[in-house]
Design an enzyme around this catalytic site. Sequence first.
Site, PDB file in Angstrom:
ATOM      1  N   LYS A  79       9.528  -7.553  39.157  1.00  0.00           N
ATOM      2  CA  LYS A  79       8.647  -7.914  38.045  1.00  0.00           C
ATOM      3  C   LYS A  79       7.629  -6.798  37.824  1.00  0.00           C
ATOM      4  O   LYS A  79       7.085  -6.249  38.784  1.00  0.00           O
ATOM      5  CB  LYS A  79       7.945  -9.232  38.383  1.00  0.00           C
ATOM      6  CG  LYS A  79       7.084  -9.801  37.261  1.00  0.00           C
ATOM      7  CD  LYS A  79       6.469 -11.132  37.687  1.00  0.00           C
ATOM      8  CE  LYS A  79       5.624 -11.767  36.601  1.00  0.00           C
ATOM      9  NZ  LYS A  79       5.015 -13.050  37.043  1.00  0.00           N
ATOM     10  N   SER A 154       5.817 -16.873  33.898  1.00  0.00           N
ATOM     11  CA  SER A 154       5.789 -15.539  33.372  1.00  0.00           C
ATOM     12  C   SER A 154       6.875 -14.604  33.920  1.00  0.00           C
ATOM     13  O   SER A 154       7.119 -13.561  33.322  1.00  0.00           O
ATOM     14  CB  SER A 154       4.417 -14.913  33.650  1.00  0.00           C
ATOM     15  OG  SER A 154       4.212 -14.766  35.036  1.00  0.00           O
ATOM     16  N   SER A 178       4.983 -19.539  37.817  1.00  0.00           N
ATOM     17  CA  SER A 178       5.646 -18.399  37.163  1.00  0.00           C
ATOM     18  C   SER A 178       6.914 -17.895  37.827  1.00  0.00           C
ATOM     19  O   SER A 178       7.619 -17.075  37.248  1.00  0.00           O
ATOM     20  CB  SER A 178       4.666 -17.236  37.026  1.00  0.00           C
ATOM     21  OG  SER A 178       3.782 -17.474  35.962  1.00  0.00           O
TER      22      SER A 178
END
Lengths: 516, 96
Positions: A79, A154, A178
């Site tokens: 990420k 996210s 997330s």
Amino acid sequence: MNFLASSASDLVKNLESGDVSSGDLTRVFLDRIDSCNGQVRAFSSVTAEAALAQAEELDERRSGGQAVGKLAGIPLAVKDVLCTKGQLTTCGSRMLSSYAPPYDATVIARLRAAGAVLLGKTNMDEFAMGSSTETSFHGPTANPWDRGRIPGGSSGGAAAAVAASMAPLSVGSDTGGSIRQPAAFCGVVGLKPTYGRVSRYGLVAFASSLDQVGPLAATAEDAALLLEVIAGHDELDSTSAELPVPSYSELLAEPLQGLRIGIVESHFADGLDGEIEASVRRAITLYEQLGATVHPVELPHSRYAIATYYIIASCEASGNLARYDGAHYGHRTDEGRMLEELAEERRMLVEAGDSAGAEQIDGPLVRMYRRTRAEGFGDEVKRRIMLGTYALSAGYYDAYYLKALKVRRRIRDDFDAAFQQVDVIAGPVTPTPAFALGERMDDPLAMYLGDLYTVSANLAGLPALSLPCGFSDSGLPIGLQLQAPPFEEARLLRAAHQFQQETDWHARRPSLVEES
Amino acid sequence: MSLSLADVQKVAMLARLQLSDADLERMTSQLGQIVDYVNQLAELDTENVSPLSHAGELVNVFADDNPRPSLTRAEVLSGAPKQDEECYRVPAVLGE
């Protein structure tokens, strides 16, 4: 051999036995990214050259008989919120759109030391603030199961990359769900470890008392393998726990006989999608067949979790994001135009006879901050900064921030009491399956309310895992959430692994047409 | 509505954000909704509850005072929008 469909644990064996070289395996995944990322947009940057160089170096070490790490040669996606030395780390924000940090996050350093091959960085909601990966400066990621829908967020890119077989493993971060919510929406396993289990050094901060880094993978076995590598104390993060890291992979087979599963009936009340309820209840029945017992428990303050979470997370975010000032790194507004704007404003005020107004106008430095931040941040980040600033401002601190911290204690106490009676708590991850792109973008509160099942684990600092437990009639994945007391990740991984021995939800993959 | 336009203007200044009039209006309505929602916490009695700021509840984590190499000045300045190889450069802080 179809390496794209293999688990990371199997790929480790293939690499060890010489069925495939790290270089060739890396090429397989880079080709897959080439042909699928245009449709899914899971990666915001791909570091093909660095990945191949890393893979070839590993091949040389291996053929020279040198020791290699636990993940040697395994391609992996990260990420874009974890600092990677000399490589773009944008956090999905214009503010950091050309930022390349001068150091690696501890998690990245550990992955490199273990021989993992970093394919690139995955898309995310800006600064990890969002539940749909739509607030990214790079544009939205699509759900590989239905490209008209969001992948969750996210860590939407991290989940979509695994679901679309563009990486066997990925690393995400979870502040209020997330990792778990996109894992549920994309049909993969996602684990948010206990607060303090994994170092946050080099994780770009959103809400420091809630943020935690964790694995996403197709199977619980793979998640266990990845967690073993990234977990552990780090002297660069004083909140990381000084506790030994169990061999999660070796504990997966322990029988579930006698495992006490808690069910919170209010989590199945109004607002939960019927297909999700049915899948989750079927999953719990399967656990009973595997020897677990089911018990009702109550978490009376969980109805306040969303309000508590959005106050605390926004307050911490408003402080953490104060560092984006246009001076140290990242975006800065055009200075010439900024000075012209100030001169023009001053001239107009003087002409209008407002000399007091002309006196009070921003100085150049303050105006530089304000324009830089207005240009660099997107709407959702601005809303959170504003909410946090408001809640911490004089006269409101006690009513919002302090109050939320007290309710947080009540939420934690509820869990402590429940875990006197049960070993894990099982329930839904999300109230609905993946929603349509754009559906909630104009209604921030509706977006927030979708996080009701996931935020409590962050507030209480508990480990929580999402695993695939079914599909809706329209073909969208459904997730089951398992929560455990602090530092009981092994229990979650074991329960998830044994569920996956009896089911094949995790083995299903979306059909994406490869584009050449 | 629990928030006024003036409140939001003040908060935007505190947060060092320059918002257009349209942004301020939209923000006033959206933040108002969110603040109304979080106001539900007021109904809970938390009189004798101690605040939980951190799930780990650690106190005073000390490290040995061992000097070790850190980033070089050049590395630290490498991401700066404007620098002169020694310092960050910013617009005038005191009057022109």
